[in-house]
Write a protein that holds these residues in place. Structure first.
Motif, PDB file in Angstrom:
ATOM      1  N   GLU A   5      28.866  47.658  41.054  1.00  0.00           N
ATOM      2  CA  GLU A   5      29.856  47.402  42.094  1.00  0.00           C
ATOM      3  C   GLU A   5      30.952  48.469  42.080  1.00  0.00           C
ATOM      4  OE1 GLU A   5      32.668  43.780  42.421  1.00  0.00           O
ATOM      5  OE2 GLU A   5      30.771  43.203  43.361  1.00  0.00           O
ATOM      6  N   TRP A  99      25.782  43.915  49.935  1.00  0.00           N
ATOM      7  CA  TRP A  99      26.705  42.850  50.333  1.00  0.00           C
ATOM      8  C   TRP A  99      25.939  41.557  50.636  1.00  0.00           C
ATOM      9  CZ3 TRP A  99      29.655  46.299  54.342  1.00  0.00           C
ATOM     10  CH2 TRP A  99      30.586  47.104  53.674  1.00  0.00           C
ATOM     11  N   ARG A 103      25.723  37.839  47.070  1.00  0.00           N
ATOM     12  CA  ARG A 103      26.274  36.479  47.126  1.00  0.00           C
ATOM     13  C   ARG A 103      25.220  35.407  46.858  1.00  0.00           C
ATOM     14  NH1 ARG A 103      29.015  39.935  50.037  1.00  0.00           N
ATOM     15  NH2 ARG A 103      31.289  39.899  50.050  1.00  0.00           N
ATOM     16  N   PHE A 119      32.911  32.712  42.341  1.00  0.00           N
ATOM     17  CA  PHE A 119      33.144  33.584  43.489  1.00  0.00           C
ATOM     18  C   PHE A 119      34.519  34.238  43.377  1.00  0.00           C
ATOM     19  CE2 PHE A 119      29.538  31.659  45.738  1.00  0.00           C
ATOM     20  CZ  PHE A 119      29.000  32.800  46.323  1.00  0.00           C
ATOM     21  N   ALA A 120      35.505  33.508  42.898  1.00  0.00           N
ATOM     22  CA  ALA A 120      36.838  34.092  42.691  1.00  0.00           C
ATOM     23  C   ALA A 120      36.779  35.198  41.643  1.00  0.00           C
ATOM     24  CB  ALA A 120      37.834  33.007  42.268  1.00  0.00           C
ATOM     25  N   SER A 122      34.153  36.953  40.869  1.00  0.00           N
ATOM     26  CA  SER A 122      33.406  38.049  41.485  1.00  0.00           C
ATOM     27  C   SER A 122      34.313  38.886  42.389  1.00  0.00           C
ATOM     28  CB  SER A 122      32.231  37.487  42.285  1.00  0.00           C
ATOM     29  OG  SER A 122      31.549  38.516  42.957  1.00  0.00           O
ATOM     30  N   GLU A 123      35.147  38.235  43.160  1.00  0.00           N
ATOM     31  CA  GLU A 123      36.083  38.961  44.028  1.00  0.00           C
ATOM     32  C   GLU A 123      37.095  39.753  43.209  1.00  0.00           C
ATOM     33  OE1 GLU A 123      36.173  39.455  47.425  1.00  0.00           O
ATOM     34  OE2 GLU A 123      34.160  38.630  47.193  1.00  0.00           O
ATOM     35  N   LEU A 124      37.557  39.173  42.109  1.00  0.00           N
ATOM     36  CA  LEU A 124      38.508  39.866  41.238  1.00  0.00           C
ATOM     37  C   LEU A 124      37.891  41.133  40.647  1.00  0.00           C
ATOM     38  CD1 LEU A 124      41.241  40.002  39.770  1.00  0.00           C
ATOM     39  CD2 LEU A 124      40.220  38.588  37.970  1.00  0.00           C
ATOM     40  N   GLY A 126      35.490  42.790  41.912  1.00  0.00           N
ATOM     41  CA  GLY A 126      35.325  43.705  43.041  1.00  0.00           C
ATOM     42  C   GLY A 126      36.601  44.475  43.334  1.00  0.00           C
ATOM     43  N   LYS A 127      37.718  43.782  43.282  1.00  0.00           N
ATOM     44  CA  LYS A 127      39.018  44.447  43.509  1.00  0.00           C
ATOM     45  C   LYS A 127      39.332  45.424  42.376  1.00  0.00           C
ATOM     46  CE  LYS A 127      39.789  41.917  47.153  1.00  0.00           C
ATOM     47  NZ  LYS A 127      38.658  41.997  48.019  1.00  0.00           N
TER      48      LYS A 127
END
Length: 171
Positions: A5, A99, A103, A119-120, A122-124, A126-127
Motif C-alpha cells: 500500500e 482498491w 476491501r 477498517f479503521a 486499514s484506513e490509518l 493507508g494514511k
C-alpha cells in the motif's frame, strides 16, 4: 498490506512528478496522461470486481501485485515516452483493481463484529503510507543524487525501492 500500500500510494503521488522530470511531459500532455491513467483505473476497478467475485480477493490481489512488479519494472527500464502511454494506463488498471479487491479481502479475514475496527486500522495505515512512502522516495532520490547518479537513475532507484516494497507486502 502496509508495504504494498505504501508503494502504491507513492506511485499515485509521484506519477505527475515522474512524468514531468523524467519523461519531460509538458503540462497539457501531463494532464492528458493522468486523465488517461485515471480512466483506466476506473475500468480496472470495475473489472476487478468481477474477478474478485470469481477467484476471490486474495488471489486477485496477488495477481494485481504481480502486475505492479511487471509495470514498475518496465517503468524503471525505459524512459521512452511512448512506452509510458502503455505503462501509465496499465498502472491505472492495477490501481483501481487494488482498491476494489483489498476491501473484500479484509472482510474475509476479520470477524464480522470487528470489521469496523479493522477498517479503521486499514484506513490509518493507508494514511501513514501516504507519508512514509513519499519520504522514502525523496530520501532515495537525495541519496542517489549525492552518489552522483543521473536524474534518470535517481528515479529508477526510487522505482526499484517501490518494487521491493511490493514484493515484501506480497510475501
Amino acid at each position: 498490506k502496509y508495504f504494498y500500500e505504501d508503494a502504491i500510494a507513492t506511485v499515485y503521488i509521484f506519477m505527475a512528478v515522474y512524468a514531468s522530470k523524467v519523461l519531460k511531459f509538458g503540462d497539457s500532455e501531463q494532464r492528458l496522461f493522468l486523465m488517461t491513467a485515471t480512466t483506466f483505473a476506473m475500468a480496472g476497478a470495475f473489472a476487478a470486481g468481477f474477478v474478485t467475485d470469481r477467484i476471490g480477493p486474495r488471489r486477485t490481489i496477488m495477481i494485481v501485485l504481480a502486475g505492479w512488479v511487471v509495470f514498475l519494472s518496465a517503468a524503471a527500464a525505459t524512459t521512452e515516452r511512448s512506452h509510458f502511454w502503455v505503462i501509465g494506463p496499465g498502472l491505472g488498471v492495477l490501481l483501481g483493481s487494488m482498491w476494489t479487491s483489498s476491501r473484500p479481502l479484509l472482510v474475509t479475514l476479520v470477524p464480522r463484529e470487528s470489521q469496523g475496527e479493522f477498517f479503521a486500522l486499514s484506513e490509518l495505515t493507508g494514511k501513514m503510507s501516504a507519508v512514509v512512502g513519499p519520504a522514502l522516495w525523496g530520501l532515495i532520490i537525495l541519496l542517489a543524487e549525492r552518489a552522483g547518479a543521473s536524474q534518470i537513475n535517481q528515479y529508477r532507484w526510487a522505482i526499484a525501492s517501490l518494487i521491493v516494497m511490493i514484493v515484501i507486502g506480497a510475501a
